[in-house]
Design an enzyme around this catalytic site. Structure first.
Site, PDB file in Angstrom:
ATOM      1  N   ARG A 173      35.665  48.297  31.228  1.00 32.73           N
ATOM      2  CA  ARG A 173      36.953  47.752  30.777  1.00 32.73           C
ATOM      3  C   ARG A 173      36.689  46.455  30.015  1.00 32.73           C
ATOM      4  O   ARG A 173      36.164  45.500  30.588  1.00 32.73           O
ATOM      5  CB  ARG A 173      37.845  47.504  32.000  1.00 32.73           C
ATOM      6  CG  ARG A 173      39.149  46.838  31.679  1.00 32.73           C
ATOM      7  CD  ARG A 173      40.055  46.714  32.915  1.00 32.73           C
ATOM      8  NE  ARG A 173      41.247  45.994  32.519  1.00 32.73           N
ATOM      9  CZ  ARG A 173      41.543  44.754  32.906  1.00 32.73           C
ATOM     10  NH1 ARG A 173      40.761  44.098  33.739  1.00 32.73           N
ATOM     11  NH2 ARG A 173      42.625  44.164  32.465  1.00 32.73           N
TER      12      ARG A 173
ATOM     13  N   HIS B 170      44.376  40.388  26.348  1.00 30.58           N
ATOM     14  CA  HIS B 170      43.939  39.624  27.512  1.00 30.58           C
ATOM     15  C   HIS B 170      44.017  38.147  27.125  1.00 30.58           C
ATOM     16  O   HIS B 170      43.013  37.454  27.040  1.00 30.58           O
ATOM     17  CB  HIS B 170      42.528  40.055  27.936  1.00 30.58           C
ATOM     18  CG  HIS B 170      42.146  39.682  29.339  1.00 30.58           C
ATOM     19  ND1 HIS B 170      41.720  40.594  30.276  1.00 30.58           N
ATOM     20  CD2 HIS B 170      42.110  38.489  29.960  1.00 30.58           C
ATOM     21  CE1 HIS B 170      41.439  39.982  31.413  1.00 30.58           C
ATOM     22  NE2 HIS B 170      41.664  38.687  31.242  1.00 30.58           N
TER      23      HIS B 170
ATOM     24  N   GLU C  66      47.666  41.351  33.037  1.00 33.86           N
ATOM     25  CA  GLU C  66      48.326  40.322  33.843  1.00 33.86           C
ATOM     26  C   GLU C  66      49.384  39.527  33.074  1.00 33.86           C
ATOM     27  O   GLU C  66      49.239  38.304  32.871  1.00 33.86           O
ATOM     28  CB  GLU C  66      47.284  39.363  34.437  1.00 33.86           C
ATOM     29  CG  GLU C  66      46.276  40.060  35.322  1.00 33.86           C
ATOM     30  CD  GLU C  66      45.220  39.115  35.891  1.00 33.86           C
ATOM     31  OE1 GLU C  66      45.079  38.007  35.367  1.00 33.86           O
ATOM     32  OE2 GLU C  66      44.552  39.492  36.848  1.00 33.86           O
TER      33      GLU C  66
ATOM     34  N   ASN D 211      45.303  44.513  39.711  1.00 35.29           N
ATOM     35  CA  ASN D 211      44.305  43.465  39.956  1.00 35.29           C
ATOM     36  C   ASN D 211      44.646  42.777  41.267  1.00 35.29           C
ATOM     37  O   ASN D 211      45.803  42.388  41.492  1.00 35.29           O
ATOM     38  CB  ASN D 211      44.331  42.414  38.841  1.00 35.29           C
ATOM     39  CG  ASN D 211      43.766  42.939  37.537  1.00 35.29           C
ATOM     40  OD1 ASN D 211      43.353  44.091  37.447  1.00 35.29           O
ATOM     41  ND2 ASN D 211      43.749  42.089  36.534  1.00 35.29           N
TER      42      ASN D 211
ATOM     43  N   TYR E 254      43.071  39.808  44.180  1.00 28.52           N
ATOM     44  CA  TYR E 254      42.050  38.844  44.614  1.00 28.52           C
ATOM     45  C   TYR E 254      42.362  38.224  45.980  1.00 28.52           C
ATOM     46  O   TYR E 254      41.476  38.040  46.794  1.00 28.52           O
ATOM     47  CB  TYR E 254      41.925  37.702  43.583  1.00 28.52           C
ATOM     48  CG  TYR E 254      41.294  38.154  42.291  1.00 28.52           C
ATOM     49  CD1 TYR E 254      39.916  38.134  42.120  1.00 28.52           C
ATOM     50  CD2 TYR E 254      42.074  38.637  41.239  1.00 28.52           C
ATOM     51  CE1 TYR E 254      39.326  38.559  40.935  1.00 28.52           C
ATOM     52  CE2 TYR E 254      41.496  39.072  40.054  1.00 28.52           C
ATOM     53  CZ  TYR E 254      40.124  39.030  39.912  1.00 28.52           C
ATOM     54  OH  TYR E 254      39.546  39.469  38.746  1.00 28.52           O
TER      55      TYR E 254
ATOM     56  N   GLU F 204      40.740  45.079  38.480  1.00 34.42           N
ATOM     57  CA  GLU F 204      39.959  43.862  38.742  1.00 34.42           C
ATOM     58  C   GLU F 204      39.968  43.563  40.225  1.00 34.42           C
ATOM     59  O   GLU F 204      41.019  43.628  40.869  1.00 34.42           O
ATOM     60  CB  GLU F 204      40.535  42.622  38.046  1.00 34.42           C
ATOM     61  CG  GLU F 204      40.249  42.520  36.587  1.00 34.42           C
ATOM     62  CD  GLU F 204      40.823  41.242  35.971  1.00 34.42           C
ATOM     63  OE1 GLU F 204      40.902  40.208  36.663  1.00 34.42           O
ATOM     64  OE2 GLU F 204      41.201  41.307  34.793  1.00 34.42           O
TER      65      GLU F 204
HETATM   66  O1  IFM Z   1      38.925  35.721  34.997  1.00 30.00           O
HETATM   67  C1  IFM Z   1      40.180  36.197  35.348  1.00 30.00           C
HETATM   68  C2  IFM Z   1      40.594  37.330  34.437  1.00 30.00           C
HETATM   69  O2  IFM Z   1      40.591  36.952  33.109  1.00 30.00           O
HETATM   70  C3  IFM Z   1      41.976  37.797  34.791  1.00 30.00           C
HETATM   71  N1  IFM Z   1      42.108  38.078  36.183  1.00 30.00           N
HETATM   72  C4  IFM Z   1      41.621  37.092  37.131  1.00 30.00           C
HETATM   73  C5  IFM Z   1      40.207  36.701  36.767  1.00 30.00           C
HETATM   74  C6  IFM Z   1      39.694  35.646  37.759  1.00 30.00           C
HETATM   75  O3  IFM Z   1      40.486  34.511  37.731  1.00 30.00           O
END
Ligand code: IFM
Length: 469
Positions: A77, A121, A166, A294, A296, A371
């Protein structure tokens, strides 16, 4: 130990983004983007870092594709830099820029790797920001034109077209808290940006359907898992309010064909949403082959009474520069550790929860983790290796959490680790490293971290526990 198995068709990949790795900011006709302007403005990024050189991927792309092939990944990606292929954001396209991505796509196909291309992006051509940026409807129309140019050129050689990465960050961090480019702090503009990004998605998605009918269509959202500090009605209302701003502002129009009524009511003091025109919401709801997710970390909120001490621990800036438009009565609470180098809490079960929620609410919508990954303060050991055990542990636990969701019926088709390479981490510059491959920014030498070897074994075996040995 639980054995996790993934379907034969499950795709293992890695992800990057143009401004974070390419460098070559002024080469071969590339125009300036909002991130060039922002990162070159004193005080905006840590150490004044910019993406001028980054990981020099523009020149080293063939070697980087070699790493992807050696990792044994089924998909890659990447994002297309709008100002590289259409320098002013409208009108003339730059053939040198298109040729770069054409070579990249062909290089992936030659190596048996599926190209997954993100159209946007975050690197908006500066000229479009000067004309109003995402707060202006015209930007969505320009995006449609840009999409037609790149889909026309690359077409169905690209396996999956992802319209946006995002949009939450583009809208709220870019236009409300200002911690991302273009650095504006105008809540009404942020909500207009939400809508124009959604509209851009719908328009570009329809371009993909028309010009590359055999390609898959997706969008990538950073969806939030929001928990309340208690079950009290007030705390649960804080959850609802943040869920509307963070998640349903995008999922609503994209998957349900309308904005949620509570979002419009909650934000009425900021805007009347008159920028949403008749027919927009239907346009935005272009059917998706796959929803990119995504994830985290998670979010903990409580209602704020306006009197007690406020925590403001959302990891996205203090209350004076909050991305959370019209959420003055919500407090973001610190979460228990451990944390990554970003200060983000590590909460794998929240990923299971998120995927099961999406499966429940959108049962016919396949998903992909586009992600997931972690920044840690990596150390190069005396043996020259990077023993990034904490990253392996993070990945193993999150992939396990995704497997738990799969076992409970979530239709997840693939997983992309963020990131293939260390790269420019936006406001944090080169100080935060997310790569499974280390980049030495003085020499541009790439070194596989232990996590890369671990991920290679996972991709080869499809078995999480075996990969962990
Ligand atoms: O680095 C970023 C990415 O560009 C978009 N999603 C979160 C990642 C980590 O912060």
């Amino acid at each position: 130990m639980t054995q996790h198995h993934f379907p034969e068709s499950f795709v293992w990949g890695s992800a990057t983004a143009a401004y974070q790795i390419e460098g070559a900011a002024t080469e071969d006709g590339r125009g300036p983007s909002i991130w060039d302007t922002y990162s070159h403005t004193p005080g905006r990024t840590l150490n004044g870092d910019t993406g001028d050189v980054a990981a020099d991927h523009y020149h080293r792309w063939a070697d980087d594709l070699g790493h992807i092939a050696d990792l044994g990944l089924g998909a890659y990606r990447f994002s297309i830099s709008w100002p590289r292929v259409q320098p002013g954001g409208s009108g003339r396209f730059n053939q040198a820029g298109i040729d770069f991505y054409s070579r990249l796509v062909d290089g992936l196909l030659e190596r048996g790797v599926r190209p997954v291309a993100t159209m946007y992006h975050w690197d908006l051509p500066q000229e479009l920001e000067d004309a109003g940026g995402w707060a202006a409807r015209e930007t969505a129309l320009r995006f449609q034109e840009y999409a037609a140019g790149i889909v026309g050129a690359l077409g169905d050689r690209v396996h999956t077209w992802t319209t946006l990465n995002e949009p939450w960050c583009s809208a709220y961090l870019g236009y409300a808290s200002g911690v991302h480019a273009p650095g504006r702090t105008e809540p009404a503009a942020a909500l207009a940006a939400v809508h124009h990004l959604n509209l851009a998605h719908g328009l570009a998605g329809r371009v993909v359907r028309e010009l590359a009918p055999s390609a898959e269509l997706s969008v990538t959202l950073n969806l939030h898992v929001i928990r309340g500090a208690s079950d009290s009605a007030a705390d649960q209302d804080a959850v609802r309010r943040i869920d509307a701003l963070a998640n349903r502002a995008f999922l609503g129009p994209m998957l349900d064909g309308e904005y949620p009524a509570d979002l419009l009511a909650d934000t009425a003091s900021v805007t009347d949403w008159s920028f949403v025109r008749e027919g927009d919401e239907k346009l935005i709801a272009v059917p998706l082959d796959v929803l990119g997710v995504n994830y985290y970390s998670s979010t903990l909120v409580r209602a704020w009474d306006g009197v007690s001490a406020r925590s403001d621990a959302d990891g996205h800036g203090a209350s004076t520069s909050t991305p959370w438009v019209a959420a003055e009565n919500v407090d973001f609470l610190p979460q228990p550790g451990p944390y990554t180098a970003m200060g983000w809490n590590i909460d794998p079960p929240a990923l299971t929860e998120l995927l099961l929620r999406l499966q429940r609410e959108y049962p016919s919508q396949p998903m992909m983790i586009t992600e997931n990954g972690a920044a840690f303060d990596d150390v190069v050991s005396a043996d020259g290796r990077i023993h990034d055990d904490r990253r392996i542990d993070y990945l193993r636990r999150h992939i396990g959490a995704m497997a738990d969701a799969l076992a409970q019926g979530a239709d997840v088709r693939g997983y992309f680790v963020w990131s293939l390479l260390d790269n420019f981490e936006w406001g944090y510059g080169y100080d935060r490293r997310f790569g499974i491959i280390r980049v030495d920014y003085d020499t541009q030498v790439r070194t596989w971290k232990d996590s890369a070897h671990w991920y290679q074994r996972l991709a080869a075996t499809g078995q999480l526990d075996q990969a962990a040995k």
